[in-house]
Design an enzyme around this catalytic site. Structure first.
Site, mmCIF file in Angstrom:
data_model
loop_
_atom_site.group_PDB
_atom_site.id
_atom_site.type_symbol
_atom_site.label_atom_id
_atom_site.label_comp_id
_atom_site.label_asym_id
_atom_site.label_seq_id
_atom_site.Cartn_x
_atom_site.Cartn_y
_atom_site.Cartn_z
ATOM 1 N N GLY A 45 0.776 -1.031 -0.027
ATOM 2 C CA GLY A 45 0.009 0.005 -0.193
ATOM 3 C C GLY A 45 0.847 1.305 0.089
ATOM 4 O O GLY A 45 1.930 1.068 0.397
ATOM 5 N N GLN A 50 3.072 10.122 1.270
ATOM 6 C CA GLN A 50 4.453 9.372 1.274
ATOM 7 C C GLN A 50 5.269 9.567 0.113
ATOM 8 O O GLN A 50 6.432 9.390 0.321
ATOM 9 C CB GLN A 50 4.040 8.022 1.384
ATOM 10 C CG GLN A 50 3.492 7.455 2.583
ATOM 11 C CD GLN A 50 3.461 6.030 2.622
ATOM 12 O OE1 GLN A 50 2.315 5.266 1.934
ATOM 13 N NE2 GLN A 50 4.328 5.275 3.214
ATOM 14 N N CYS A 94 5.804 -0.095 7.216
ATOM 15 C CA CYS A 94 5.364 1.110 6.421
ATOM 16 C C CYS A 94 6.557 1.597 5.556
ATOM 17 O O CYS A 94 7.737 1.451 6.180
ATOM 18 C CB CYS A 94 4.761 2.350 7.300
ATOM 19 S SG CYS A 94 4.264 3.748 6.505
ATOM 20 N N LEU A 95 6.359 1.921 4.144
ATOM 21 C CA LEU A 95 7.335 2.037 3.435
ATOM 22 C C LEU A 95 8.025 3.389 3.841
ATOM 23 O O LEU A 95 9.431 3.678 3.515
ATOM 24 C CB LEU A 95 7.009 2.288 2.014
ATOM 25 C CG LEU A 95 6.403 1.108 1.295
ATOM 26 C CD1 LEU A 95 5.853 1.278 -0.139
ATOM 27 C CD2 LEU A 95 7.608 -0.127 1.210
ATOM 28 N N HIS A 136 -4.571 1.467 7.325
ATOM 29 C CA HIS A 136 -3.443 2.105 7.583
ATOM 30 C C HIS A 136 -3.184 3.347 6.577
ATOM 31 O O HIS A 136 -2.668 4.395 6.704
ATOM 32 C CB HIS A 136 -2.448 0.922 7.226
ATOM 33 C CG HIS A 136 -0.961 1.144 7.392
ATOM 34 N ND1 HIS A 136 0.185 0.906 8.191
ATOM 35 C CD2 HIS A 136 -0.404 2.130 6.512
ATOM 36 C CE1 HIS A 136 1.387 1.310 7.731
ATOM 37 N NE2 HIS A 136 1.081 2.502 6.741
ATOM 38 N N GLU A 137 -3.620 3.222 4.971
ATOM 39 C CA GLU A 137 -3.393 4.033 4.079
ATOM 40 C C GLU A 137 -4.368 5.263 4.410
ATOM 41 O O GLU A 137 -3.861 6.443 4.123
ATOM 42 C CB GLU A 137 -3.617 3.263 2.655
ATOM 43 C CG GLU A 137 -2.632 2.041 2.329
ATOM 44 C CD GLU A 137 -1.114 2.499 2.533
ATOM 45 O OE1 GLU A 137 -0.708 3.580 2.470
ATOM 46 O OE2 GLU A 137 -0.522 1.453 2.878
ATOM 47 N N HIS A 140 -2.797 7.619 6.635
ATOM 48 C CA HIS A 140 -2.032 8.410 6.108
ATOM 49 C C HIS A 140 -2.480 9.890 5.713
ATOM 50 O O HIS A 140 -1.760 11.023 5.649
ATOM 51 C CB HIS A 140 -1.120 7.759 4.963
ATOM 52 C CG HIS A 140 0.153 7.072 5.290
ATOM 53 N ND1 HIS A 140 1.280 7.366 5.960
ATOM 54 C CD2 HIS A 140 0.267 5.571 5.210
ATOM 55 C CE1 HIS A 140 2.111 6.598 6.153
ATOM 56 N NE2 HIS A 140 1.559 5.383 5.759
#
Ligand SMILES: [Zn+2]
Length: 172
Positions: A45, A50, A94-95, A136-137, A140
């Site tokens: 995701g 991000q 998380c990226l 989660h996304e 963000h």
């Protein structure tokens, strides 16, 4: 085109993103770039902030089985419209917080509404990893990271590690 993924801490990761009101070709291109960036990372995701874009846009694909067809999802203005009382615990990553993982408790099942790449309204029920990922996304887009669910000590420890990582990257 692959984009650069911001690493926490970064002020852009703490911002509330703006709703998409006009689905332009630029935004479609941004979504395609985000999918490319996500698959390349690799991740399941990615949210627009991000990569430094403060639009309410997320992409995801939680298909993990080898040989199973990919299912790339592009969601403009995604919104959780209903969530189960039953919860699920997943070890999240998380990226923007590379190589750090921690257990987070979230509703197990969520109904999500969004606008797809063609501008059509969509609504779907997500369960398991898909449910965790979409929540989660969407977090963000509201300036919230998975580490915000952790106890302050653990959060600070991870943040310090990320600050160190960024210092090292800056020196390279
Ligand atoms: Zn994330």
């Amino acid at each position: 085109m692959k984009r650069n993924i911001l690493i926490h801490p970064d002020p852009r990761l703490k911002k509330i993103c703006s709703p998409v009101v006009d689905l332009t070709d630029e935004l479609r291109q941004l979504a395609d770039d985000m999918l490319e960036t996500m698959y390349d990372a690799p991740g399941i995701g990615l949210a627009a902030p991000q990569i430094g874009m403060l639009d309410r846009l997320i992409v995801m694909d939680c298909v993990k089985e080898e040989g199973e067809a990919p299912r790339p999802l592009i969601m403009f203005n995604p919104e959780v419209v209903a969530s189960s009382d039953e919860t699920n615990v997943y070890e999240e990553g998380c990226l923007s917080i590379p190589e750090q993982f921690a257990e987070v408790t979230r509703p197990k099942i969520v109904d999500v509404a969004w606008i797809d790449r063609d501008g059509n309204a969509q609504r779907e029920t997500f369960d398991g990893l898909w449910a965790t990922c979409v929540q989660h996304e969407i977090d963000h887009l509201n300036g919230k990271l998975f580490i915000d669910y952790l106890k302050p000590m653990k959060r600070q420890m991870i943040t310090r590690k990320m600050q160190k990582l960024k210092r090292e990257q800056a020196r390279e």
